[in-house]
Design a protein around this motif. Sequence first.
Motif, PDB file in Angstrom:
ATOM      1  N   ALA A 163     -21.156  -9.845 -42.602  1.00  0.00           N
ATOM      2  CA  ALA A 163     -20.710 -10.951 -41.746  1.00  0.00           C
ATOM      3  C   ALA A 163     -20.180 -10.377 -40.435  1.00  0.00           C
ATOM      4  N   LEU A 164     -19.440  -9.167 -40.521  1.00  0.00           N
ATOM      5  CA  LEU A 164     -18.949  -8.614 -39.413  1.00  0.00           C
ATOM      6  C   LEU A 164     -19.955  -8.012 -38.553  1.00  0.00           C
ATOM      7  N   ASP A 165     -20.904  -7.491 -38.961  1.00  0.00           N
ATOM      8  CA  ASP A 165     -21.939  -6.902 -38.183  1.00  0.00           C
ATOM      9  C   ASP A 165     -22.772  -8.089 -37.447  1.00  0.00           C
ATOM     10  N   GLU A 166     -22.814  -9.346 -37.961  1.00  0.00           N
ATOM     11  CA  GLU A 166     -23.566 -10.396 -37.421  1.00  0.00           C
ATOM     12  C   GLU A 166     -22.918 -11.127 -36.439  1.00  0.00           C
ATOM     13  N   GLY A 167     -21.338 -10.877 -36.453  1.00  0.00           N
ATOM     14  CA  GLY A 167     -20.592 -11.560 -35.596  1.00  0.00           C
ATOM     15  C   GLY A 167     -19.924 -12.900 -36.022  1.00  0.00           C
ATOM     16  N   ASP A 168     -19.943 -13.015 -37.275  1.00  0.00           N
ATOM     17  CA  ASP A 168     -19.296 -14.025 -37.941  1.00  0.00           C
ATOM     18  C   ASP A 168     -17.743 -13.425 -38.384  1.00  0.00           C
ATOM     19  N   ILE A 194      -9.385  -1.829 -42.548  1.00  0.00           N
ATOM     20  CA  ILE A 194     -10.125  -1.419 -41.146  1.00  0.00           C
ATOM     21  C   ILE A 194     -11.000  -3.016 -40.657  1.00  0.00           C
ATOM     22  N   GLY A 195     -12.107  -3.195 -41.971  1.00  0.00           N
ATOM     23  CA  GLY A 195     -12.845  -4.276 -41.471  1.00  0.00           C
ATOM     24  C   GLY A 195     -12.169  -5.692 -41.194  1.00  0.00           C
ATOM     25  N   GLU A 196     -10.918  -5.891 -41.952  1.00  0.00           N
ATOM     26  CA  GLU A 196     -10.251  -7.124 -41.596  1.00  0.00           C
ATOM     27  C   GLU A 196      -9.763  -7.149 -40.200  1.00  0.00           C
TER      28      GLU A 196
END
Length: 276
Positions: A163-168, A194-196
């Motif tokens: 989801a992060l990589d897709e811009g969501d 870190i992802g959050e």
Amino acid sequence: MLRAVVFGACLLAGGMAAAQQGETLADVKQDLAVLTVELRKLRAELNTTGAPSVAVGGSALDRITAIESELQRVTAKTEELEFRIGQVVRDGTNRIGDLKFRICELEPGCDIGRLSETDPLGGDAGPAPVAAQPAPPPATDALPFDGELAISEEADFRAALEALDEGDYAGAEMLFAQFRETYPMGPLEPAALIGEGRALEAQGHTREAARRYLSAYSGFPDAKVAPEALWRLGDALGALGSVSEACITLGEVALRYPGSDAVSRATASRQSLGCQ
């Protein structure tokens, strides 16, 4: 299962033309019309006559004997039907596959070699298929952790990362937060922080992102992602206007984690901030 019997019997009853040469689409449609008529006939045969054939009466011993006899009859009938169903399904499946082949021959541009295999009628009739092997879990070498992980834990983390990589970013923030609640203090906790933080920063919540980076670094200074956490923390401090603190933090990356990929990133950040 009953639908498989009915549909398969229709295919057996319908006479399909053996000759393949010179066949037209109208011939195929005619075959389907014949099958439809046979289907209606079989549906009529499925209706009960309204009179049950089982009669249980007399003494207790007589009733037990009658029930046992009826059970044996029903069991034998079931086995017979099971055998017939298997034959019907196999023959019907072959006929469906043949029909698909014939239709493909009549359609311009249809590649016969790419026709999918026909599924058995009813979905589970005929010989039991070989159980499909479960797909192996994604390789863990791309994850910031060297040990073993539960399949669900890795899958949940990858879903958040995707989801992060897709811009969501809103969705990624939620997924990473849920991951940390589901697997508290797990091996991927610093990476989830870190992802959050990245998801928060992308939405303009830089201060909250800096807190996540600080938690990842201070709570897990020996983790594989600790250098990245320290670099992102310094970068976030600079974005918040705390340039002096940012320069000090970014300078610590090379001192504490020499040789890591984060060193070059921290150096670039220091240059952009004009650190001395």
